[in-house]
Design a protein around this motif. Structure first.
Motif, PDB file in Angstrom:
ATOM      1  N   VAL A 101       0.817  -1.220   0.000  1.00  0.00           N
ATOM      2  CA  VAL A 101       0.000   0.000   0.000  1.00  0.00           C
ATOM      3  C   VAL A 101       0.849   1.267   0.000  1.00  0.00           C
ATOM      4  CG1 VAL A 101      -1.860  -1.177   1.176  1.00  0.00           C
ATOM      5  CG2 VAL A 101      -0.226   0.115   2.517  1.00  0.00           C
ATOM      6  N   PRO A 103       2.910   4.369  -1.290  1.00  0.00           N
ATOM      7  CA  PRO A 103       2.726   5.104  -2.541  1.00  0.00           C
ATOM      8  C   PRO A 103       3.888   4.853  -3.488  1.00  0.00           C
ATOM      9  CG  PRO A 103       3.228   6.599  -0.727  1.00  0.00           C
ATOM     10  CD  PRO A 103       3.078   5.237  -0.138  1.00  0.00           C
ATOM     11  N   GLY A 104       3.563   4.670  -4.756  1.00  0.00           N
ATOM     12  CA  GLY A 104       4.598   4.417  -5.747  1.00  0.00           C
ATOM     13  C   GLY A 104       5.246   5.707  -6.211  1.00  0.00           C
ATOM     14  N   ALA A 107       3.182   7.706  -9.894  1.00  0.00           N
ATOM     15  CA  ALA A 107       1.735   7.786  -9.841  1.00  0.00           C
ATOM     16  C   ALA A 107       1.201   8.218 -11.204  1.00  0.00           C
ATOM     17  CB  ALA A 107       1.309   8.798  -8.780  1.00  0.00           C
TER      18      ALA A 107
ATOM     19  N   SER B 129      -5.319   3.629  -0.015  1.00  0.00           N
ATOM     20  CA  SER B 129      -4.372   2.514   0.061  1.00  0.00           C
ATOM     21  C   SER B 129      -4.934   1.274  -0.627  1.00  0.00           C
ATOM     22  CB  SER B 129      -4.032   2.209   1.513  1.00  0.00           C
ATOM     23  OG  SER B 129      -5.044   1.436   2.115  1.00  0.00           O
ATOM     24  N   LYS B 130      -6.275   1.096  -0.592  1.00  0.00           N
ATOM     25  CA  LYS B 130      -6.870  -0.064  -1.281  1.00  0.00           C
ATOM     26  C   LYS B 130      -6.698   0.075  -2.790  1.00  0.00           C
ATOM     27  CE  LYS B 130      -8.426  -1.551   2.586  1.00  0.00           C
ATOM     28  NZ  LYS B 130      -7.645  -2.533   3.324  1.00  0.00           N
ATOM     29  N   ARG B 132      -4.295   1.667  -4.219  1.00  0.00           N
ATOM     30  CA  ARG B 132      -2.879   1.418  -4.473  1.00  0.00           C
ATOM     31  C   ARG B 132      -2.608  -0.073  -4.511  1.00  0.00           C
ATOM     32  NH1 ARG B 132      -0.740   4.765   0.099  1.00  0.00           N
ATOM     33  NH2 ARG B 132      -1.320   6.783  -0.748  1.00  0.00           N
ATOM     34  N   MET B 133      -3.258  -0.796  -3.597  1.00  0.00           N
ATOM     35  CA  MET B 133      -3.084  -2.234  -3.489  1.00  0.00           C
ATOM     36  C   MET B 133      -3.386  -2.941  -4.816  1.00  0.00           C
ATOM     37  SD  MET B 133      -4.848  -4.070  -0.299  1.00  0.00           S
ATOM     38  CE  MET B 133      -4.084  -3.739   1.250  1.00  0.00           C
ATOM     39  N   GLU B 137      -3.267   3.598  -8.233  1.00  0.00           N
ATOM     40  CA  GLU B 137      -2.849   4.869  -7.652  1.00  0.00           C
ATOM     41  C   GLU B 137      -2.907   5.948  -8.729  1.00  0.00           C
ATOM     42  OE1 GLU B 137       1.034   4.767  -6.020  1.00  0.00           O
ATOM     43  OE2 GLU B 137       0.693   6.562  -4.819  1.00  0.00           O
ATOM     44  N   GLY B 138      -3.453   7.108  -8.378  1.00  0.00           N
ATOM     45  CA  GLY B 138      -3.547   8.204  -9.332  1.00  0.00           C
ATOM     46  C   GLY B 138      -4.880   8.255 -10.051  1.00  0.00           C
TER      47      GLY B 138
END
Lengths: 379, 262
Positions: A101, A103-104, A107, B129-130, B132-133, B137-138
């Motif tokens: 989880v 952050p990458g 993004a 976060s879910k 992202r999981m 993300e983004g």
């Protein structure tokens, strides 16, 4: 300043050691546990603004996705405030969740809707939207006119089975409600006008008033409004759902024109149905008036004579012509809103609402135009 | 498969019978799903895979038998008790079933808003976060209509994961996806299964997907209304004797149409 926070044996607990010592969290870091320590933890991290903080989680015996999200959020918060947060003592199996989880670096692009625009740009966009929708409407009206003219020249092009089906649903199905509304309208209108007219001994003219107002105005108007509410909305919802399910696209790619398959049958059916419904409203309204009239003590034959004398064939035909035009408007608007449906279930609701609002507005406007035109023409 | 599963059953289906009217869908079926495993339900079209799933998540009432989630009988529970059981699992529907009027993050946040009393920013952090999981993300602010089918499925998994359930039910996760996107989704499933120890119950008939994710499969049969095979997929491929099971795993098309009951 030692803060302890815990509730229940399954919860999490947070401890802040005085003098910049490590913050420690123990217990279960699941959804409920996170809820218990969130505010405290955020306050503790904010309290050490700018300086490195150590977070000791060696006593955490359970951590799920919510717990991991919590730890990552704390880390980010500390970093945003110019400090840093070092998480110590995290078990390996929980560290793996944290890895998922975190952050990458890369993004994805920011969502298109989130970009802020200034009011001038927004106004410009709104104007462009309006122009585009006007252009679409003009194109649609043109297409529909050409298609209607084509059908008038070659009626075999029309799908009569569909026309019959729509006529049955939009027409025969509407008779009971249209008759009821018409009857009550006649009854109420004559009752309300009889009371003041009685003071002048003019109650016999209730029949004149009712005959003219029903045939010229109210019959076609009520029939058209009922059709908008019952069937214009149904057209929009039906075609809108077909649009969402890509059925309209399927028709187009099969080389079948949605105008001919979906819209023409509905428009033709509405054109047939509305004048008939208007006539039914007229008859039912006059029946309601007759009931009121006879309760005033006049014989029925007087009522009939007055109505026939007051209302001319021109009144009747003018009303029926209006109903004919209203029919085109209702069906065309319903179908257009349906075809303009966006994506998703909400879009179908929007186009249904829009079909009723636009339909009724247009009926009112066109009725006004007719009133002026008839006056000028001396009808 | 390095199976993280153990011998503790988390779902027990006992003598389950389902029928629509006079149409029998399955007859006295029993099986168990172990905690932490990826369990796949197979079967040809019309064999009742999706019906089985809908019974397991409590949407359909069985004609007979019962389904236990550990000790809780979802077929008998009512009201608050039933809702409590339902919170122990998340479901991803075939087309994602994201709410079209909400952004992705609002979709994921909805269960948190309804079933937890977390502070607002905690909900945001967890929902983000879910996403992202599952590799979204983004895309938090995107509407479901603006993303691709594969992304919608991943977002639906994120929403199903919102309350950190013990079990995730996936209905045809690979349907309508290209092989690469489908493989990525398989990776996501495996990651979630291994890291979080979530138990997966998956309905699918994509062979590559089955080999990639399944610890164990069962195969439902349309004719006998029973389970005709169960076990790890590689084992079934090599040892199955039932003609239909062999055909399925070896992708054969038989001449004898009686045997191909898909």
């Amino acid at each position: 300043m030692t803060a302890e926070f815990s509730s229940g044996p399954r919860g999490a607990r947070l401890e802040v050691r005085p003098g910049g010592g490590p913050i420690s969290i123990s217990g279960r870091l699941d959804g409920a546990g996170v809820g218990e320590v969130w505010d405290e933890a955020v306050a503790a991290v904010d309290g050490c603004a700018g300086s490195p903080v150590e977070l000791d989680v060696s006593a955490v015996d359970y951590c799920d996705g919510a717990g991991a999200a919590f730890l990552v959020a704390l880390e980010e918060r500390a970093r945003r405030r110019g400090g840093s947060l070092a998480i110590a003592g995290l078990r390996d199996e929980f560290a793996a969740i944290l890895g998922m989880v975190a952050p990458g670096e890369d993004a994805a692009a920011a969502p298109s809707g989130a970009s802020r625009r200034n009011p001038v740009a927004l106004l410009g966009a709104a104007v462009l939207d309006l122009v585009a929708s006007l252009r679409e409407t003009v194109a649609y009206v043109g297409e529909l006119t050409v298609a209607l003219a084509g059908v008038a020249m070659r009626p075999s092009q029309l799908r009569f089975k569909d026309v019959m089906l729509v006529s049955e649903r939009a027409g025969i199905g509407a008779i009971p409600i249209v008759a009821l509304i018409g009857f009550l309208l006649g009854l109420i209108l004559s009752f309300q006008s009889a009371i003041p007219m009685q003071r002048f001994g003019a109650e016999v003219f209730v029949a004149d008033l009712l005959g003219i107002s029903l045939l010229r105005e109210l019959g076609p108007l009520m029939a058209a409004i009922m059709l908008t509410a019952r069937s214009g909305s149904a057209f929009a919802a039906e075609i809108g759902t077909m649009k969402v399910n890509e059925e309209v696209d399927a028709l187009t790619t099969m080389g079948l024109d949605p105008m001919r398959f979906l819209i023409l049958p509905r428009v033709v059916a509405a054109v047939i149905v509305v004048p008939v419904l208007a006539m039914i409203t007229n008859v039912a309204g006059l029946a309601g008036g007759a009931l009121m009239f006879s309760s005033l003590g006049f014989p029925f034959v007087t009522y009939v004579t007055r109505v026939v004398e007051a209302a001319s064939l021109t009144d009747f035909l003018g009303g029926i012509f209006k109903a004919f035009v209203f029919g085109i408007i209702v069906a065309a608007v319903g179908c257009q809103r349906g075809l303009g449906t966006g994506k998703g279930a909400g879009a179908v609701g929007l186009s249904t609402t829009s079909s009723v609002v636009t339909g009724i507005t247009l009926i009112a406007v066109v009725d006004g135009v007719f009133a002026v035109a008839f006056y000028v023409m001396g009808i | 498969m390095a199976a993280p599963a153990n011998d503790e059953p988390i779902i027990s289906v006992e003598n389950l019978t389902a029928r629509f009217g006079s149409n029998l869908i399955f007859d006295q079926i029993s099986f168990q799903v172990m905690r932490g495993e990826v369990f796949v339900i197979l079967g040809g079209s019309g064999s009742g895979k999706s019906t089985m799933l809908k019974h397991m998540i409590g949407l359909y009432e069985p004609a007979g038998g019962r389904i236990l989630i550990e000790e809780d009988d979802i077929t008998a529970a009512r009201g608050a008790e039933r809702r409590a059981i339902m919170q122990r699992f998340g479901v991803m529907y075939q087309m994602g079933a994201l709410f079209g009027s909400m952004t992705l993050i609002e979709n994921v946040r909805l269960p948190l808003e309804e079933f937890s009393d977390l502070p607002r920013d905690a909900m945001d952090a967890i929902a983000a976060s879910k996403l992202r999981m599952v590799g979204l993300e983004g895309f938090e602010g995107y509407m479901p209509a603006d993303i691709s089918g594969g992304m919608a499925k991943r977002a639906a998994i994120a929403r199903a994961m919102a309350l950190d359930p013990e079990i995730l039910f996936l209905d045809e996760p690979s349907a309508g996806l290209d092989p690469i996107t489908s493989a990525e989704l398989d990776q996501t499933i495996l990651r979630l299964s291994r890291t979080l120890g979530v138990t997966f119950v998956v309905v699918t008939h994509e062979l590559p997907s089955i080999y990639a994710i399944a610890d164990r499969v069962i195969m439902l049969d349309k004719e006998t209304k029973k389970i005709i095979a169960s076990g790890p997929p590689a084992e079934l491929r090599d040892t199955a004797t039932h003609p239909w099971v062999r055909k399925f795993f070896h992708r054969e098309v038989g001449d004898d149409t009686d045997e191909v009951r898909a």
